[in-house]
Write a protein that holds these residues in place. Structure first.
Motif, PDB file in Angstrom:
ATOM      1  N   ILE A 214       0.846  -1.193   0.000  1.00 27.00           N
ATOM      2  CA  ILE A 214       0.000   0.000   0.000  1.00 27.00           C
ATOM      3  C   ILE A 214       0.881   1.242   0.000  1.00 27.00           C
ATOM      4  CG2 ILE A 214      -1.744   1.325   1.290  1.00 27.00           C
ATOM      5  CD1 ILE A 214      -2.568  -1.345   2.634  1.00 27.00           C
ATOM      6  N   VAL A 215       0.505   2.210  -0.833  1.00 25.53           N
ATOM      7  CA  VAL A 215       1.113   3.540  -0.794  1.00 25.53           C
ATOM      8  C   VAL A 215      -0.019   4.490  -0.425  1.00 25.53           C
ATOM      9  CG1 VAL A 215       2.342   5.337  -2.059  1.00 25.53           C
ATOM     10  CG2 VAL A 215       2.780   2.928  -2.592  1.00 25.53           C
ATOM     11  N   ALA A 216       0.228   5.322   0.588  1.00 17.47           N
ATOM     12  CA  ALA A 216      -0.822   6.223   1.070  1.00 17.47           C
ATOM     13  C   ALA A 216      -0.226   7.583   1.429  1.00 17.47           C
ATOM     14  CB  ALA A 216      -1.503   5.615   2.296  1.00 17.47           C
ATOM     15  N   LEU A 217      -1.097   8.560   1.499  1.00 19.91           N
ATOM     16  CA  LEU A 217      -0.710   9.887   1.961  1.00 19.91           C
ATOM     17  C   LEU A 217      -1.327  10.118   3.327  1.00 19.91           C
ATOM     18  CD1 LEU A 217      -1.315  11.974  -1.289  1.00 19.91           C
ATOM     19  CD2 LEU A 217       0.840  11.001  -0.455  1.00 19.91           C
ATOM     20  N   SER A 218      -0.509  10.655   4.235  1.00 19.55           N
ATOM     21  CA  SER A 218      -0.983  11.034   5.563  1.00 19.55           C
ATOM     22  C   SER A 218      -0.361  12.384   5.879  1.00 19.55           C
ATOM     23  CB  SER A 218      -0.578   9.997   6.601  1.00 19.55           C
ATOM     24  OG  SER A 218      -0.958  10.410   7.896  1.00 19.55           O
ATOM     25  N   GLY A 219      -1.162  13.430   5.759  1.00 18.03           N
ATOM     26  CA  GLY A 219      -0.615  14.769   5.933  1.00 18.03           C
ATOM     27  C   GLY A 219       0.446  15.024   4.882  1.00 18.03           C
ATOM     28  N   ALA A 220       1.634  15.449   5.313  1.00 14.89           N
ATOM     29  CA  ALA A 220       2.735  15.736   4.389  1.00 14.89           C
ATOM     30  C   ALA A 220       3.619  14.522   4.147  1.00 14.89           C
ATOM     31  CB  ALA A 220       3.565  16.886   4.928  1.00 14.89           C
ATOM     32  N   SER A 221       3.189  13.346   4.602  1.00 14.37           N
ATOM     33  CA  SER A 221       4.013  12.141   4.470  1.00 14.37           C
ATOM     34  C   SER A 221       3.487  11.204   3.389  1.00 14.37           C
ATOM     35  CB  SER A 221       4.048  11.373   5.789  1.00 14.37           C
ATOM     36  OG  SER A 221       4.684  12.128   6.789  1.00 14.37           O
ATOM     37  N   LEU A 222       4.426  10.639   2.661  1.00 19.10           N
ATOM     38  CA  LEU A 222       4.151   9.548   1.735  1.00 19.10           C
ATOM     39  C   LEU A 222       4.463   8.273   2.519  1.00 19.10           C
ATOM     40  CD1 LEU A 222       3.584   8.620  -1.224  1.00 19.10           C
ATOM     41  CD2 LEU A 222       6.067   8.616  -1.521  1.00 19.10           C
ATOM     42  N   CYS A 223       3.474   7.424   2.684  1.00 20.76           N
ATOM     43  CA  CYS A 223       3.609   6.237   3.532  1.00 20.76           C
ATOM     44  C   CYS A 223       3.623   4.968   2.684  1.00 20.76           C
ATOM     45  CB  CYS A 223       2.462   6.169   4.531  1.00 20.76           C
ATOM     46  SG  CYS A 223       2.281   7.676   5.503  1.00 20.76           S
ATOM     47  N   VAL A 224       4.663   4.186   2.844  1.00 19.46           N
ATOM     48  CA  VAL A 224       4.757   2.875   2.221  1.00 19.46           C
ATOM     49  C   VAL A 224       4.437   1.869   3.314  1.00 19.46           C
ATOM     50  CG1 VAL A 224       6.350   1.213   1.195  1.00 19.46           C
ATOM     51  CG2 VAL A 224       6.409   3.610   0.484  1.00 19.46           C
ATOM     52  N   VAL A 225       3.355   1.107   3.105  1.00 16.66           N
ATOM     53  CA  VAL A 225       2.844   0.238   4.162  1.00 16.66           C
ATOM     54  C   VAL A 225       2.986  -1.225   3.756  1.00 16.66           C
ATOM     55  CG1 VAL A 225       0.858  -0.285   5.619  1.00 16.66           C
ATOM     56  CG2 VAL A 225       1.159   2.045   4.725  1.00 16.66           C
ATOM     57  N   GLU A 226       3.692  -1.976   4.578  1.00 20.44           N
ATOM     58  CA  GLU A 226       3.834  -3.419   4.409  1.00 20.44           C
ATOM     59  C   GLU A 226       2.778  -4.091   5.273  1.00 20.44           C
ATOM     60  OE1 GLU A 226       5.671  -7.126   3.218  1.00 20.44           O
ATOM     61  OE2 GLU A 226       5.610  -5.097   2.386  1.00 20.44           O
ATOM     62  N   VAL A 227       2.026  -5.007   4.695  1.00 20.85           N
ATOM     63  CA  VAL A 227       0.973  -5.709   5.425  1.00 20.85           C
ATOM     64  C   VAL A 227       1.359  -7.178   5.556  1.00 20.85           C
ATOM     65  CG1 VAL A 227      -1.481  -6.300   5.502  1.00 20.85           C
ATOM     66  CG2 VAL A 227      -0.757  -4.126   4.484  1.00 20.85           C
ATOM     67  N   LYS A 228       1.326  -7.676   6.781  1.00 20.13           N
ATOM     68  CA  LYS A 228       1.609  -9.083   7.058  1.00 20.13           C
ATOM     69  C   LYS A 228       0.413  -9.670   7.792  1.00 20.13           C
ATOM     70  CE  LYS A 228       5.736  -9.381   5.397  1.00 20.13           C
ATOM     71  NZ  LYS A 228       5.945 -10.172   4.195  1.00 20.13           N
TER      72      LYS A 228
ATOM     73  N   ARG B 117       7.805   7.715   4.755  1.00 19.64           N
ATOM     74  CA  ARG B 117       7.699   6.965   6.010  1.00 19.64           C
ATOM     75  C   ARG B 117       7.331   5.526   5.687  1.00 19.64           C
ATOM     76  NH1 ARG B 117       3.619   9.974   9.388  1.00 19.64           N
ATOM     77  NH2 ARG B 117       2.024   8.600   8.576  1.00 19.64           N
ATOM     78  N   LEU B 118       8.035   4.585   6.330  1.00 16.10           N
ATOM     79  CA  LEU B 118       7.687   3.168   6.219  1.00 16.10           C
ATOM     80  C   LEU B 118       6.807   2.791   7.395  1.00 16.10           C
ATOM     81  CD1 LEU B 118      11.001   1.339   5.246  1.00 16.10           C
ATOM     82  CD2 LEU B 118       9.200   2.197   3.747  1.00 16.10           C
ATOM     83  N   GLU B 119       5.771   2.021   7.102  1.00 17.36           N
ATOM     84  CA  GLU B 119       4.855   1.564   8.137  1.00 17.36           C
ATOM     85  C   GLU B 119       4.585   0.078   7.930  1.00 17.36           C
ATOM     86  OE1 GLU B 119       1.351   3.986   8.437  1.00 17.36           O
ATOM     87  OE2 GLU B 119       2.506   5.844   8.327  1.00 17.36           O
ATOM     88  N   ALA B 120       4.075  -0.567   8.963  1.00 17.94           N
ATOM     89  CA  ALA B 120       3.698  -1.978   8.857  1.00 17.94           C
ATOM     90  C   ALA B 120       2.386  -2.194   9.595  1.00 17.94           C
ATOM     91  CB  ALA B 120       4.778  -2.878   9.454  1.00 17.94           C
ATOM     92  N   ILE B 121       1.574  -3.063   9.016  1.00 16.22           N
ATOM     93  CA  ILE B 121       0.345  -3.489   9.673  1.00 16.22           C
ATOM     94  C   ILE B 121       0.408  -5.002   9.781  1.00 16.22           C
ATOM     95  CG2 ILE B 121      -2.166  -3.702   9.448  1.00 16.22           C
ATOM     96  CD1 ILE B 121      -2.189  -0.918   8.204  1.00 16.22           C
ATOM     97  N   GLY B 122       0.237  -5.494  10.990  1.00 13.43           N
ATOM     98  CA  GLY B 122       0.206  -6.927  11.247  1.00 13.43           C
ATOM     99  C   GLY B 122      -1.184  -7.347  11.679  1.00 13.43           C
ATOM    100  N   ILE B 123      -1.688  -8.409  11.061  1.00  7.52           N
ATOM    101  CA  ILE B 123      -3.015  -8.919  11.396  1.00  7.52           C
ATOM    102  C   ILE B 123      -2.878 -10.394  11.735  1.00  7.52           C
ATOM    103  CG2 ILE B 123      -5.360  -9.334  10.546  1.00  7.52           C
ATOM    104  CD1 ILE B 123      -4.867  -6.954   8.586  1.00  7.52           C
ATOM    105  N   ILE B 124      -3.464 -10.789  12.866  1.00  5.60           N
ATOM    106  CA  ILE B 124      -3.453 -12.190  13.276  1.00  5.60           C
ATOM    107  C   ILE B 124      -4.886 -12.647  13.488  1.00  5.60           C
ATOM    108  CG2 ILE B 124      -2.711 -13.867  15.009  1.00  5.60           C
ATOM    109  CD1 ILE B 124      -0.393 -11.971  15.693  1.00  5.60           C
ATOM    110  N   GLY B 125      -5.258 -13.730  12.795  1.00  6.38           N
ATOM    111  CA  GLY B 125      -6.591 -14.301  12.963  1.00  6.38           C
ATOM    112  C   GLY B 125      -7.004 -15.086  11.739  1.00  6.38           C
ATOM    113  N   ALA B 126      -7.791 -16.116  11.961  1.00  5.36           N
ATOM    114  CA  ALA B 126      -8.259 -16.942  10.847  1.00  5.36           C
ATOM    115  C   ALA B 126      -9.081 -16.126   9.862  1.00  5.36           C
ATOM    116  CB  ALA B 126      -9.078 -18.114  11.376  1.00  5.36           C
ATOM    117  N   ASP B 127      -9.789 -15.117  10.370  1.00  7.86           N
ATOM    118  CA  ASP B 127     -10.556 -14.208   9.527  1.00  7.86           C
ATOM    119  C   ASP B 127      -9.950 -12.817   9.693  1.00  7.86           C
ATOM    120  OD1 ASP B 127     -12.323 -12.569   8.211  1.00  7.86           O
ATOM    121  OD2 ASP B 127     -14.101 -13.249   9.309  1.00  7.86           O
ATOM    122  N   PRO B 128      -9.200 -12.336   8.701  1.00  2.00           N
ATOM    123  CA  PRO B 128      -8.555 -11.028   8.825  1.00  2.00           C
ATOM    124  C   PRO B 128      -9.523  -9.881   9.092  1.00  2.00           C
ATOM    125  CG  PRO B 128      -7.663 -12.212   6.962  1.00  2.00           C
ATOM    126  CD  PRO B 128      -8.848 -13.002   7.448  1.00  2.00           C
TER     127      PRO B 128
END
Length: 120
Positions: free
Chosen positions: A40-54, A97-108
């Motif tokens: 995911i690439v997103a904008l948050s205020g003045a930041s360009l955020c590259v988000v890794e999802v696991k 800015r680099l960010e990460a989102i971690g999700i744990i569960g059989a149903d995300p």
């Protein structure tokens, strides 16, 4: 589509909802280049955020953030630079800015979600 791909896609969809609810503007998903892929690439205020999802069904093989080690972060910076080179009009004047989102569960859709905002 393999079960792991379905799980990963569901996790990314949940991550997009999470980010959008917090005011992020999603501008790209699953962007690929020779060096790899950005979830995911997103904008948050003045930041360009590259988000890794696991996304994981359980923590039996470790927490999702364990997969975002120093090597992965270096690679994400390289891929982010390639994205910026391909989209200078969007990236101009923004901090990265680099960010990460971690999700744990059989149903995300209802699993536990953690969001790390800065991976420096």
């Amino acid at each position: 589509m393999a079960a792991k791909d379905i799980l990963g896609r569901a996790g990314e969809d949940r991550a997009v909802g999470h980010l959008t609810a917090r005011g992020y503007d999603i501008i790209d998903r699953n962007w690929r280049c020779a060096q790899g892929e950005i979830d995911i690439v997103a904008l948050s205020g003045a930041s360009l955020c590259v988000v890794e999802v696991k996304t994981r069904r359980s923590a039996a093989f470790g927490h999702p953030f364990e997969a975002v080690d120093a090597r992965k972060r270096r690679r994400l910076w390289q891929i982010a630079q390639a994205w910026i080179a391909a989209h200078p009009e969007i990236a101009r004047g923004r901090s990265l800015r680099l960010e990460a989102i971690g999700i744990i569960g059989a149903d995300p859709a209802i699993g536990s979600l953690e969001h790390l905002v800065d991976l420096t």
